[in-house]
Design an enzyme around this catalytic site. Structure first.
Site, short mmCIF file in Angstrom:
data_model
loop_
_atom_site.label_atom_id
_atom_site.label_comp_id
_atom_site.label_asym_id
_atom_site.label_seq_id
_atom_site.Cartn_x
_atom_site.Cartn_y
_atom_site.Cartn_z
N ALA A 256 -34.65 -15.42 0.69
CA ALA A 256 -35.75 -16.02 1.44
C ALA A 256 -36.88 -15.02 1.67
O ALA A 256 -36.78 -13.83 1.30
CB ALA A 256 -35.23 -16.55 2.77
N HIS A 257 -37.94 -15.48 2.28
CA HIS A 257 -39.13 -14.66 2.48
C HIS A 257 -38.85 -13.44 3.36
O HIS A 257 -38.12 -13.51 4.32
CB HIS A 257 -40.30 -15.46 3.03
CG HIS A 257 -40.05 -16.28 4.24
ND1 HIS A 257 -41.06 -16.91 4.90
CD2 HIS A 257 -38.92 -16.60 4.90
CE1 HIS A 257 -40.55 -17.57 5.92
NE2 HIS A 257 -39.28 -17.40 5.94
#
Lengths: 345, 345, 345
Positions: free
Chosen positions: C241-242
């Site tokens: 994920a980010h």
């Protein structure tokens, strides 16, 4: 890549974000940063004690806070919703993926398809018979839009998105690369010659402003529709099986899976790697924590965790008890020994 | 999209589906519906009490049942396998994804590749050296068939399928979008310079009538073959690692993962998000329930659940006991207190 | 496909692999095989008792072992690292996916992109503005390299890889089909009109020699970078994920997920279907076993298992205790009955 970077004084920026400035109006801000990074030209936000602490340990141009914090070295912009104000600032830095106007010469569009003249169809796109693409939509390279699909106005299909057939997207949806909509639902009937595919003749329908993350898949219904409501957001690698119904404004994190004919309410939150069994129903405003597995209906709002998913406090109490279980076994052995002694005495 | 919809009288439909009509032979049926939907031109099926109840609460043209239900308002078609009869009806509604005959002018086919003249090769397809495509196969847009692959007769590769190299498909396989076959197995050897990839020089071999769901991946073997048996069906986002062997007529639901060199028997059912550890062997006719994790061999048919996977009844008993565990802790405290009192008295 | 297969005598092969031959120097070896397969022209390796047993039950041309095993029928090559020696042999069988030199005529390369003259750009590739492709890199068909990306020297992007924008790859990375880098991180802010996407304006940066498996996704940071360190290897269907930071020489098995802003150290091993919660930090040299879920920081090296992830011995003790729990309940009932009797007597 060497280009003039934009910048703002805090005197300019505070009203732009709708906040109140506490600090030096002349300070120039050039970019958003993460809380904890030191950057005197940077601005971040802090919604919690933890992030405020990170800001206090670093040097930043300014920080967006929900209320003034006395004694803070950094300049402050006070805004009732710091995350929203920060998001506004981030909008100034958006650089949408480039795509040219019109239909690229390498795009193959079936003569029966209807493409709005303001839509942008990138190179190496295939659009099948009887499909529509609405105003302002962007269809990036290598997208495949099959038969009888409809893409609403303002949708963005990033490269490598597949809509197979009978897929309808409301306005303003964003589909990230690798999304597959409308593949056959997973249904088979046993027969003497092995498993016979049950034809999947239904469709997929997304409301407005639905986002689907990279490599997420949504299968078409056996009959009827697999539906995702307005404003609902799915992360990457999520599975939505045939005939699932998801309400509006629901959020599903990465690698979660929703099995066939399950119903997910409005404003539900599903954590990463969570799962919902087939035909199970999840009420509005339920939160399934990460890895939760709902194997029965969840009928009241609240947070649920564990397998099977239970109210989070119960699951945490049980987990805490399991941690003590090896000790408990010893205590029971001691009790049995003591009882044995007592009964012999 | 405005077109004449087909319809049948029940007098026509009952023999078509191989069932016996109880009801009005003149009733017209136009479409399949879900049990529970009200639609007087629709037909559904009901295999269980639950679905029968849904039918009784709605108005339908007809329902397919395994035996006559007295007092039902709806017309009935009685058939020994209602799901199969319904599947037959669904076949009348199939509208296969459109693809033209022959090899599309934009397809790039290596001169050494052999394409059966009855195969259909869509636009923007790449086929590499020494690969074969069999009679009647459909290769939809953006498929990549690399080096030395073989696609059996009647296979359908939906858009965006990748066969890298040395991948063999039996007849009649269906690969949904985003499937990747033949990527390198995940094998590394530690070395002073870091992790060295162990070359993966094996292949992937699918039997006849294998279905692979959207974005599912099957890695090539290190040496030898990763194999999937005849008639086996995999759902979306499934992982099959290198050197895995899956038997015939097995069903693997979405997001399940099978780690390297594991062996899965025939007629196995793996539920959603289940997993099998590397080198583990699962016997024929085993069912792993959703989220089950097999970390040791499973040697007898039956249903297994939990992590580690155990016979489902044992896991359910343990789960029920864990739910009572916080209470149990209190009971033990009470026992200890009582004992303490007793021993002091 | 009928071609002269290479072969070596063991007298030739032993020095080639850097090992010592015990056995017949004239024996010809033609191919690598799995331990347990019988093939007199084949060679395998055995690192453990279990695989040695398999070799003893089969007939092979030779086996690579870490020390001589007396009484073995098979010829032996003794090498301190059998797996590495076997990997060397496998290198002789590699047949890299074919791709022509230069830029294919169907590739669409933005005039502002810089392509090293020794890079190979396959058919149906799109490369956007201000992107770079380094020396000797291979970009296979249907890859999309968007805006302002940089592909290091010697990288291989297999067919159907997507780099959206601001993605940087170090030298020698290998990205398998369906990999998506740089899709928006999953961040939304509630607003009166529903969930507002928080613009994701950060980037993705991979170090040298990073491998990403098929259909794995790595999101761009909100601000700053999502980073994966040198030599780190991710398997298929992994989610990053980010703003995640992964250290060097880490290994992440299939279907594992790492949530937003988590930090994974160096030389970490994450098993299949494991997960790390957002903002959680995992220390260097930690192993998370398959399906482990880290919901809090893990600060010391070692092996962890379970949900929540705990030291593996503790989790196994707890799992063993849970198995006995239904019996334990009965024992507590017996104790209570005995106590009741005692207290009444």
């Amino acid at each position: 890549m060497a280009q003039e970077l934009p910048s703002w004084t805090l005197a300019e920026l505070a009203p732009l974000l709708g906040g109140e400035l506490i600090g030096n109006p002349e300070q120039r801000i050039s970019r958003p940063i993460e809380a904890g990074d030191s950057d005197e030209g940077g601005i971040c936000f802090a919604e919690s004690e933890k992030f405020l602490q990170l800001v206090m340990e670093s040097r930043v141009g300014a920080v967006i806070l929900s209320q003034q914090v006395p004694g803070l070295v950094a300049n402050q912009i006070v805004h009732p919703a710091p995350r929203l104000a920060f998001a506004k600032f981030l909008h100034l830095f958006r650089r949408p993926l480039s795509i040219s106007s019109g239909i690229h010469s390498t795009a193959l569009v079936d003569p029966s398809a209807q493409i709005d003249p303001t839509a942008k169809i990138g190179p190496y796109v295939v659009i099948g018979p009887d499909s529509h693409v609405g105003a302002g939509a962007e269809i990036h390279p290598f997208c495949y839009i099959g038969d009888r699909c409809s893409v609403g106005a303002g949708c963005v299909l990033y490269p490598h998105v597949v809509l197979l057939q009978e897929v309808t997207l409301g306005e303003g949806c964003r589909l990230f690369p690798g999304v597959v909509l409308g593949a056959d639902g997973f249904g088979y009937a046993p027969s003497p010659e092995g498993l016979m595919p049950i034809p999947q003749v239904g469709s997929v329908e997304l409301g407005r402003s639905v986002d689907l993350g990279a490599n997420t898949t949504v299968d078409r219904a056996t009959v009827g529709k697999t539906k995702i409501g307005d404003g609902t957001k799915l992360d990457n690698l999520v599975m939505v099986a045939h005939n699932v119904q998801i309400g509006p404004h629901t959020v599903v994190a990465s690698q979660a899976g929703i099995a066939g004919s399950a119903t997910i309410g409005a404003q539900v939150i599903m954590g990463g790697q969570s799962g919902v069994k087939d035909h199970v129903s999840i009420a509005d405003r339920v939160t399934l924590a990460g890895r939760a597995g709902a194997i029965g209906n969840v009928e009241s709002p609240g947070e649920y965790f564990g397998l099977p998913a239970q109210p989070v406090r119960e699951t945490l109490r049980q987990m805490a008890a399991v941690k003590k279980l090896p000790d408990l076994v010893k205590r029971i052995q001691a009790i049995e020994a003591a009882l044995d002694k007592l009964s012999k005495s």
